[in-house]
Design an enzyme around this catalytic site. Structure first.
Site, mmCIF file in Angstrom:
data_model
loop_
_atom_site.group_PDB
_atom_site.id
_atom_site.type_symbol
_atom_site.label_atom_id
_atom_site.label_comp_id
_atom_site.label_asym_id
_atom_site.label_seq_id
_atom_site.Cartn_x
_atom_site.Cartn_y
_atom_site.Cartn_z
ATOM 1 N N HIS A 111 37.571 113.077 -5.305
ATOM 2 C CA HIS A 111 38.918 113.372 -4.827
ATOM 3 C C HIS A 111 38.866 114.734 -4.137
ATOM 4 C CE1 HIS A 111 43.194 114.457 -5.136
ATOM 5 N NE2 HIS A 111 43.472 113.183 -5.382
ATOM 6 N N ASP A 187 35.629 115.858 -13.614
ATOM 7 C CA ASP A 187 37.004 115.544 -13.232
ATOM 8 C C ASP A 187 37.409 114.289 -13.997
ATOM 9 O OD1 ASP A 187 39.322 114.595 -12.074
ATOM 10 O OD2 ASP A 187 38.581 114.632 -10.016
ATOM 11 N N GLN A 190 40.975 110.355 -13.832
ATOM 12 C CA GLN A 190 41.064 108.898 -13.932
ATOM 13 C C GLN A 190 40.433 108.346 -15.207
ATOM 14 O OE1 GLN A 190 42.851 107.081 -11.955
ATOM 15 N NE2 GLN A 190 43.281 108.663 -10.439
ATOM 16 N N LYS A 213 49.099 111.015 -15.166
ATOM 17 C CA LYS A 213 48.328 109.783 -15.014
ATOM 18 C C LYS A 213 48.092 109.088 -16.362
ATOM 19 C CE LYS A 213 45.892 111.591 -10.962
ATOM 20 N NZ LYS A 213 46.568 110.823 -9.899
ATOM 21 N N CYS A 351 43.307 110.585 -0.921
ATOM 22 C CA CYS A 351 42.743 111.945 -1.049
ATOM 23 C C CYS A 351 41.219 111.894 -1.189
ATOM 24 C CB CYS A 351 43.370 112.690 -2.228
ATOM 25 S SG CYS A 351 45.118 113.051 -2.015
#
Length: 394
Positions: A111, A187, A190, A213, A351
């Site tokens: 991202h 990261d 997700q 999220k 993104c």
């Protein structure tokens, strides 16, 4: 809690088929109620007040932050509250003492939020090595390992792709980083909502994720650190142990990273969201989404004029599926899905514009992303609608 019973907590699902959870998940009633309770029953600032409301708010806030840290298996480290994953990654990029000649390794799967901060460091003389996946978006670990040099200071990778849904082997990557003396940032925007996460077992140094999220409110996120070894982005009220006209002493642990009033109601809501997911069970969440993703991929791949981006459904993945419809721009396809069947999806570059260019999709894709409130029947409705759209487009 049975996953089949949770839909009553998400009123939006009565009228719409919501397949945009990779961007922002829906919020269940218990999370909203937890935040409302703070505002109506014990609203006060935290950390400094001595009156009864301040004491209650402080305890609830700190308990909530501890619960969020525990949700990702981070009890042995420090967790600082941020506004989102982007801010958490930015805090690492700004907080390390970079030297000219240091190197960062990242990938083209990232991202923008886990790519642009490292590119920006080039202005300070830091080299950035970008590992490219193959044409299907699969990353070869050997390529990543080869990119890590003696002067590599940090490796920054996504845990799960927000475009392709594929899950990276972050434990193996952590082992490579340890052997090479590099730190690892993961990261988890997700992965934290969709997979069982244990940062201690992963072995990373920094883990970043967002509340919006994972059933929580917008404007909340977290930076987990194995050690609180970063310079804070901000200093001020609440982040110092003491201050004089000559200087200040930072507070210990995560408190030094939380200058000013934090999003108190938001963190309480985020902790309730984590508890909600725990009540269902993250393994249950993972299995539910893997089944839906496989159903989506198989159904879409069988349609004439529809191409699914990325690898097939055989590997570990979250419920994110990207595709294109021949003869239609992704934005047009997304709009038709909404108008024809109240199916809400994301379209465009997500993104991840460098990745889109790399895999030959300059206009991006249509992205359907599932979550705990998504049903197999909703997936089937989307597939049937895409079939009708593709017939009209061709």
């Amino acid at each position: 809690m049975k996953i089949e019973d949770c839909r009553t907590d998400f009123p939006i699902t009565r009228d719409l088929i919501y397949l945009d959870s990779a961007a922002t998940s829906l919020t269940p009633k218990p999370v909203v109620q937890a935040m409302v309770e703070y505002d109506l029953r014990y609203r006060a600032n935290v950390g400094r007040g001595m009156h009864r409301l301040a004491v209650v708010a402080t305890h609830r806030y700190r308990d909530a932050r501890d619960a969020v840290r525990s949700f990702v298996g981070g009890d042995g480290g420090a967790l600082a509250v941020t506004r989102n994953t982007t801010e958490a990654i930015g805090a690492v990029a700004a907080g390390l003492a970079w030297q000219r000649g240091d190197r960062v390794v990242t990938t083209l799967l990232e991202h923008h939020s886990n790519l642009l901060p490292w590119l920006r460091l080039r202005e300070r003389g830091v080299a950035v090595d970008i590992v490219r996946p193959d044409s299907e978006g699969c990353l070869d670990l050997a390529d990543l390992e080869a990119a890590i040099r003696d002067d590599t200071r940090l490796v920054a990778v996504t845990h799960a792709s927000n475009v392709l849904g594929t899950v990276l082997p972050v434990r193996e990557i952590a082992g490579i980083c340890r052997d090479r003396g590099a730190r690892l940032l993961v990261d988890g925007a997700q992965s934290a909502p969709h997979l069982p996460v244990d940062v201690a077992a992963i072995g990373c140094d920094y883990f970043c994720f967002s509340g919006h999220k994972m059933l929580g409110p917008t404007g909340t996120g977290a930076l987990w650190m194995r050690r609180p070894d970063l310079e804070p982005l901000f200093v001020g009220g609440g982040s110092v142990e003491s201050a004089t006209a000559e200087g200040y002493i930072l507070a210990p642990g995560e408190q030094r990273y939380e200058a000013g009033t934090p999003p108190i109601a938001g963190v309480i809501g985020l902790a309730r969201a984590a508890a909600y997911l725990r009540e269902i069970g993250m393994e249950t969440v993972r299995r539910h989404e893997e089944r839906l993703a496989a159903r989506l991929i198989d159904g879409l791949a069988a349609l004439d004029g529809v191409t699914v981006a990325g690898p097939d459904a055989s590997g570990e993945r979250i419920g994110v599926v990207s595709f294109t419809v021949e003869g239609m721009h992704p934005h047009e396809a997304a709009q038709v899905l909404d108008e024809a069947a109240a199916v809400l999806v994301r379209s465009g570059h997500h993104c991840c514009q460098p990745l889109m260019e790399h895999i030959g999709l300059p206009d991006g894709t249509v992205r359907a992303s599932t979550y705990i409130y998504t049903t197999a029947e909703e997936v089937d409705t989307m597939i049937a609608t895409v079939e009708e759209i593709s017939r009209r487009a061709t």
